[in-house]
Design a protein around this motif. Structure first.
Motif, short mmCIF file in Angstrom:
data_model
loop_
_atom_site.label_atom_id
_atom_site.label_comp_id
_atom_site.label_asym_id
_atom_site.label_seq_id
_atom_site.Cartn_x
_atom_site.Cartn_y
_atom_site.Cartn_z
N HIS A 24 0.83 -1.20 0.00
CA HIS A 24 0.00 0.00 0.00
C HIS A 24 0.86 1.25 0.00
O HIS A 24 0.65 2.18 -0.79
CB HIS A 24 -0.91 -0.02 1.24
CG HIS A 24 -1.62 1.27 1.50
ND1 HIS A 24 -1.05 2.31 2.20
CD2 HIS A 24 -2.86 1.71 1.13
CE1 HIS A 24 -1.89 3.32 2.27
NE2 HIS A 24 -3.00 2.97 1.62
N HIS A 53 -3.20 -3.80 -0.59
CA HIS A 53 -3.43 -3.55 0.84
C HIS A 53 -4.45 -4.52 1.44
O HIS A 53 -4.31 -4.92 2.61
CB HIS A 53 -3.92 -2.11 1.03
CG HIS A 53 -3.86 -1.63 2.44
ND1 HIS A 53 -4.82 -0.84 3.01
CD2 HIS A 53 -2.92 -1.83 3.43
CE1 HIS A 53 -4.49 -0.56 4.26
NE2 HIS A 53 -3.36 -1.14 4.54
N SER A 54 -5.45 -4.90 0.68
CA SER A 54 -6.62 -5.56 1.29
C SER A 54 -6.92 -6.96 0.79
O SER A 54 -7.94 -7.53 1.19
CB SER A 54 -7.87 -4.68 1.08
OG SER A 54 -7.69 -3.39 1.62
N ARG A 83 -3.39 -0.24 -5.38
CA ARG A 83 -3.22 0.00 -3.93
C ARG A 83 -4.26 -0.77 -3.13
O ARG A 83 -3.95 -1.38 -2.10
CB ARG A 83 -3.32 1.51 -3.66
CG ARG A 83 -3.35 1.88 -2.21
CD ARG A 83 -3.11 3.38 -1.99
NE ARG A 83 -3.77 4.22 -2.95
CZ ARG A 83 -5.06 4.60 -2.86
NH1 ARG A 83 -5.80 4.19 -1.84
NH2 ARG A 83 -5.59 5.41 -3.77
N GLU A 84 -5.52 -0.75 -3.59
CA GLU A 84 -6.57 -1.49 -2.90
C GLU A 84 -6.25 -2.98 -2.83
O GLU A 84 -6.36 -3.62 -1.78
CB GLU A 84 -7.90 -1.33 -3.65
CG GLU A 84 -8.57 0.00 -3.50
CD GLU A 84 -9.88 0.07 -4.26
OE1 GLU A 84 -10.60 1.06 -4.11
OE2 GLU A 84 -10.19 -0.90 -5.02
#
Length: 389
Positions: free
Chosen positions: A267, A292-293, A288-289
């Motif tokens: 991220h 990160h997740s 990024r999403e």
């Protein structure tokens, strides 16, 4: 000898372009006068009423100019001009009204329906030649500008396509770098892992784009961006120490806590790239999403933020299914690859706990496609043999 003779023969010179003008008038004398005036410099066509003029104009792709009378039986010149301008095939042909109706209100009407000029009768040859030449020159200039713009647009499209190819190559290279670093570790996915997960992502997103819960998020553009950004899902692993990343065997709790940091590192790395670009970028936003997740779980037991349910970005929910399935069917240092059938059983146990139920349902609807992708992009000696399983 014949070749030399041919070279010595005078070469035929290309003929200068002769614009084509359509004369529309119901009076034979007016037509004959205009034909005599224009014949030496222009190709001419004739129509004696508005309906015929529309037909001739529509059937003449190289028509350059129309000289149009106003007072004609049936359809008058004003209505003829309106219909010419309403037809995309003839809308850009300049129209000059040539008429005895020469009051100011008549001229205003002619210009309001789309004519470029308005000349009164009786005809003044010098004025006619000057106006015709001016509007033909303007039309030629517009054509050149349109061609130039089209060439520029083609060049931009080609350049954009080249940049997209470079972007995709760099993304794949960065993703492959992360995968190569941990290729011997417990999360190692092989050189084709990123290709497989890309195709899994696209298949899931395409399946779900008509679903009421996902329609707003899964536009064609967003699906393309998610698919292209998928290889960066584990980019944060480049910041994980080698002794953890490449450990042969299961990680202990302390090591696993360090490993979990790869989501935050990914991220932050992508966020830094966004800052250098001066703001949020749609492509990097999805990257990024996902980075990160994608380790978050539907019931909130995942990491790094213990997000639950709809709080997990759609892109990350898709990647969670794609990544876990690929991990199951792939060889790891601590386990052999599971068969496709075994993997389905394990995936089913995560419905509503690990995975968004609707995303997992889409996965099961597509399980044959997932199996095909896995076989097409299989790493040598890494994926399970799928004979009957």
């Amino acid at each position: 000898m014949n070749a030399l003779k041919d070279k010595l023969q005078p070469q035929a010179q290309p003929q200068p372009y002769r614009p084509t003008i359509l004369i529309v008038d119901d009076t034979p004398d007016n037509i004959m006068l205009l034909l005599r005036l224009l014949k030496d410099k222009y190709h001419t066509k004739v129509a004696t009423n508005g309906s015929t003029a529309l037909q001739v104009a529509g059937a003449t792709p190289d028509l350059d100019l129309i000289l149009l009378d106003v007072m004609m039986p049936g359809m008058d010149g004003y209505e003829t001009c309106r219909q010419l301008k309403a037809n995309p095939a003839t809308a850009d042909i300049p129209v000059i009204f040539l008429t005895a109706k020469n009051q100011i209100e008549d001229e205003a009407m002619g210009l309001s329906v789309g004519a470029v000029d308005y000349l009164g009768k009786p005809i003044s040859p010098p004025i006619l030649f000057a106006r015709v030449s001016t509007h033909l020159t303007l039309r030629a200039a517009r054509r050149q500008l349109e061609e130039h713009n089209q060439n520029l647009e083609r060049m931009v499209q080609q350049r954009t396509a080249q940049l997209l190819l470079v972007q995709e190559a760099l993304i794949l290279a960065m993703g492959a770098m992360a995968e190569t670093r941990d290729g011997q570790g417990p999360d190692g996915g092989g050189t084709n892992h990123i290709r497989r997960t890309q195709h899994y992502m696209r298949a899931l997103a395409t399946r779900l784009r008509s679903h009421p819960r996902f329609a707003a998020s899964l536009s064609d553009e967003n699906i393309e961006l998610m698919t292209k950004s998928a290889p960066l899902h584990d980019i944060g692993k480049v910041a994980i120490p080698d002794h953890i990343l490449q450990k042969r065997g299961k990680l202990d709790p302390e090591e696993f806590e360090v490993m979990k940091l790869h989501a935050a590192y990914g991220h932050d790395t992508i966020m830094l790239a966004e800052k250098h670009l001066g703001g949020t970028n749609s492509f990097l936003m999805f990257a990024r999403e996902i980075a990160h997740s994608h380790q978050e779980k539907w019931d909130g037991s995942g990491y790094p933020e213990s997000l639950r349910g709809e709080a997990i970005p759609v892109s990350a929910r898709l990647m969670a299914v794609a990544d876990v399935y690929d991990a199951l069917i792939s060889r790891r240092v601590y386990k052999p690859p599971f068969t496709h059938a075994q993997s389905l059983e394990i995936m089913a146990q995560g419905r509503g706990t690990h995975f968004d139920p609707d995303v997992l349902d889409a996965f099961f609807a597509l399980e044959a496609e997932f199996r095909r992708i896995a076989q097409e992009y299989a790493d040598e000696d890494e994926l399970a043999q799928q004979d009957g399983g």
